[in-house]
Design a protein around this motif. Structure first.
Motif, PDB file in Angstrom:
ATOM      1  N   SER A 232      -3.736  -6.833   3.386  1.00 46.80           N
ATOM      2  CA  SER A 232      -4.838  -5.920   3.072  1.00 46.80           C
ATOM      3  C   SER A 232      -5.564  -6.456   1.845  1.00 46.80           C
ATOM      4  O   SER A 232      -5.006  -7.257   1.091  1.00 46.80           O
TER       5      SER A 232
ATOM      6  N   LEU B 204       0.808  -1.224   0.000  1.00 45.77           N
ATOM      7  CA  LEU B 204       0.000   0.000   0.000  1.00 45.77           C
ATOM      8  C   LEU B 204       0.836   1.266   0.000  1.00 45.77           C
ATOM      9  O   LEU B 204       0.380   2.316  -0.444  1.00 45.77           O
TER      10      LEU B 204
ATOM     11  N   GLY C 186     -11.579   0.824  -3.080  1.00 46.97           N
ATOM     12  CA  GLY C 186     -11.257   0.959  -1.670  1.00 46.97           C
ATOM     13  C   GLY C 186     -10.245  -0.078  -1.238  1.00 46.97           C
ATOM     14  O   GLY C 186      -9.857  -0.963  -2.010  1.00 46.97           O
ATOM     15  N   VAL C 187      -9.824   0.029   0.019  1.00 47.18           N
ATOM     16  CA  VAL C 187      -8.844  -0.901   0.591  1.00 47.18           C
ATOM     17  C   VAL C 187      -9.246  -1.188   2.029  1.00 47.18           C
ATOM     18  O   VAL C 187      -9.694  -0.288   2.747  1.00 47.18           O
TER      19      VAL C 187
ATOM     20  N   SER D  12     -12.111   4.585   9.127  1.00 40.38           N
ATOM     21  CA  SER D  12     -12.296   4.660   7.677  1.00 40.38           C
ATOM     22  C   SER D  12     -12.334   6.122   7.237  1.00 40.38           C
ATOM     23  O   SER D  12     -12.759   6.996   7.989  1.00 40.38           O
TER      24      SER D  12
ATOM     25  N   LEU E 209     -10.891   4.097   2.344  1.00 36.67           N
ATOM     26  CA  LEU E 209      -9.771   3.339   2.915  1.00 36.67           C
ATOM     27  C   LEU E 209     -10.129   2.982   4.353  1.00 36.67           C
ATOM     28  O   LEU E 209     -10.491   3.855   5.155  1.00 36.67           O
TER      29      LEU E 209
ATOM     30  N   PHE F 131      -2.057   3.960  -0.419  1.00 38.92           N
ATOM     31  CA  PHE F 131      -3.405   3.404  -0.186  1.00 38.92           C
ATOM     32  C   PHE F 131      -3.652   3.154   1.301  1.00 38.92           C
ATOM     33  O   PHE F 131      -4.599   2.459   1.659  1.00 38.92           O
ATOM     34  N   SER F 132      -2.790   3.679   2.167  1.00 42.40           N
ATOM     35  CA  SER F 132      -2.909   3.417   3.604  1.00 42.40           C
ATOM     36  C   SER F 132      -3.870   4.406   4.254  1.00 42.40           C
ATOM     37  O   SER F 132      -3.660   5.632   4.180  1.00 42.40           O
ATOM     38  N   ALA F 133      -4.889   3.897   4.918  1.00 41.22           N
ATOM     39  CA  ALA F 133      -5.897   4.769   5.525  1.00 41.22           C
ATOM     40  C   ALA F 133      -5.281   5.720   6.543  1.00 41.22           C
ATOM     41  O   ALA F 133      -5.659   6.894   6.632  1.00 41.22           O
TER      42      ALA F 133
END
Length: 547
Positions: A417, A378, A400-401, A477, A433, A492-494
């Motif tokens: 993930s 990510l 989304g992830v 989220s 995310l 892509f890391s929340a």
């Protein structure tokens, strides 16, 4: 309560079959899984055939024994005529190959030959429907001989007698109306001792909880007449759970996996779940080098409505690496091919290859995909992972992830993930995310130093609802625009997008002074500890000697 009782009976049969393997020196051998899965499948097909026969008008009202006697009295011509009325998804078993028939002959000398011949005959009779493909030409038949796996020839008869005794002692007739959840438990119990050693490309088992989350997110409302694909299918848990979510009658399953063992287990899984129609689309071969599911032109790869996959993360594929980096593969592997390291070739990140293959296998404008990846993917700031994320963002494929808790898989401690892709994009070009890494209960695995994390139903429901309703929840989220993602090196890391909150509290002067004094004291304690560590380090360095 009755279902639980039926499950316990089946679990007991599986345990008994494993005990037989142990008694004949085959416990924990490379052949044990073959004996267990083949004999279990023989029992399942035998009882399902009899259940199907008893539903035919000619047999209604008859007991199982009466039906078997009636079958035995039929001429070959009448038997074949009768089979025309039987559900084509049910394997055909001639009367002499039924378990009850073998049980009645178990006292004969050379019984192991009778037993093996019955399995081979069933495989031959049903080869057109129940065989799966290996490469472009070969077919893997339903059954092989088993008695030859016992090296002591004089014990082969007794080995087959022990198996037929157990298979004849009970019936599966009460469970054929059950659905996927019932068989998922049975399947998990059946292969639990055989999913520890993943094959070269295969991951044999994905936790049912993860498969359910993925299925409910990727197809929350089901679908009609769609294709489902897994290019590294393993035991097939992901595709079967998605098929259950969509409806068996509404989809066709396509898989490919390089592992023979994996494909045999997958075939069993499909048969248990009444997805016999999908067996012709199960292929054993190297997906990366020789993708076998091709479009009508016979050259380009097939495109699918839904793709789910939990590919192996790291594998030595140095032998095919240069071939995959060649001109003929550049369109599919657009972001590149990992180099061969000088050491630890087994650390080659093969998941990056599968991820690229999946992206180009999605139907244009409407294909959906969910892929399990190492969480490190990510945020990697360079190399192939970064190029893949750039491609996903540029083509607006990301939906989304979800970052999962650690130790969610029994056989890997790597944090994972799930990346959700949608070729249709999102209306507002924002993606959700989710950081679910703090969820779950950690349980120590019996007899090991490892632990595994289990999600509760409420936690699973929360992940699914959050994704499908695109909810923003503090520290869990966040909705992020593709433009913002692009500005943060396509992370892509929340956690990188959570808002930092500052809480304001009204204090009177005395409270303010007290807090400052507390902070000062705490800071002094940190400094003292820092000085102590410095001295300890310097002392340790002074004691080092050249040798």
């Amino acid at each position: 309560m009755q279902l639980q009782s039926e499950k316990q009976i089946i679990y007991a049969l599986i345990d008994d079959l494993k005990a037989i393997c142990s008694n004949y020196g085959l416990g924990n051998s490379g052949n044990e899984y073959k004996i267990i899965t083949e004999t279990f499948l023989y029992k399942f097909l035998n009882d399902k055939f009899l259940a199907g026969i008893k539903d035919l008008p000619e047999f209604q009202g008859k007991s199982t024994q009466e039906a078997e006697r009636h079958l035995a009295d039929l001429s070959d011509e009448d038997f074949e005529f009768l089979m025309m009325d039987l559900d084509p998804r049910i394997a055909r078993i001639h009367p002499e190959d039924l378990i009850s028939s073998l049980f009645s002959r178990k006292g004969e000398d050379g019984f192991h030959t009778t037993f093996d011949n019955a399995l081979l005959h069933i495989a031959e009779v049903n080869k057109d429907v129940f065989s799966v493909a290996a490469g472009a030409q070969n077919r893997v038949r339903l059954f092989d001989t088993l008695s030859n796996l016992v090296t002591e020839v004089e014990r082969q008869d007794d080995f087959c007698r022990a198996i037929i005794n157990k298979l004849n002692a009970q019936s599966f007739a009460a469970v054929f109306q059950q659905k996927y959840d019932f068989y998922a438990d049975i399947f998990e119990y059946l292969i639990k001792d055989y999913n520890k050693d993943s094959g070269q490309y295969a991951e044999y088992y994905t936790p049912h909880s993860i498969a359910q989350i993925i299925a409910k997110i990727i197809a929350p409302n089901g679908a009609q007449n769609v294709s489902i694909y897994d290019p590294a299918a393993g035991s097939g848990t992901l595709v079967l759970t998605l098929a259950e979510q969509i409806g068996e009658e509404n989809c066709t399953v396509y898989t490919q996996d390089i592992s023979q063992k994996s494909n045999e287990v997958l075939r069993l899984n499909l048969i248990l779940n009444n997805l016999v129609d999908s067996l012709p689309h199960v292929i054993q071969d190297d997906t990366l080098v020789r993708p076998r599911h091709l479009a009508e032109d016979g050259k380009s790869i097939e495109k699918f409505d839904y793709i789910v996959s939990n590919p192996p993360f790291n594998t030595d594929f140095s032998e095919t690496r240069d071939q995959l980096a060649g001109e003929g593969y550049q369109k599919r592997f657009f972001a590149g091919v990992p180099n061969v390291p000088k050491k630890k070739k087994e650390s080659m990140a093969i998941y990056q290859m599968f991820l690229q293959h999946i992206i180009v296998s999605m139907k244009e404008g409407k294909g959906k995909a969910a892929i399990v990846v190492p969480t490190g993917f990510l945020t990697a700031a360079t190399g192939i992972p970064y190029k893949i994320r750039q491609h996903i963002v540029k083509h607006k494929l990301l939906r989304g992830v979800v970052s999962m808790p650690s130790n969610i898989f029994a056989n890997t401690g790597t944090n994972v993930s799930v990346v959700f892709l949608d070729a249709a994009g999102t209306d507002d070009e924002k993606v959700l995310l989710v950081d679910a890494s703090n969820m779950g209960e950690k349980v120590k695995l019996e007899g090991t130093k490892n632990q595994r994390t289990y999600l509760s139903k409420e936690e699973m429901d929360k992940i699914v609802a959050t994704m499908n309703e695109r909810q923003e929840i503090d520290d869990f989220s966040v909705l992020v625009s593709l433009k913002d993602i692009e500005q943060k090196k396509c992370s892509f890391s929340a956690g990188q997008y959570f808002k930092v909150k500052i809480e304001y509290v009204d204090l009177i002067p005395e409270e303010f002074q007290q807090k400052m004094a507390d902070y000062e004291q705490q800071l002094k304690a940190y400094f003292d500890e820092g000085h102590r560590l410095e001295e300890e380090i310097l002392k340790g360095m002074g004691e080092l000697k050249y040798e």
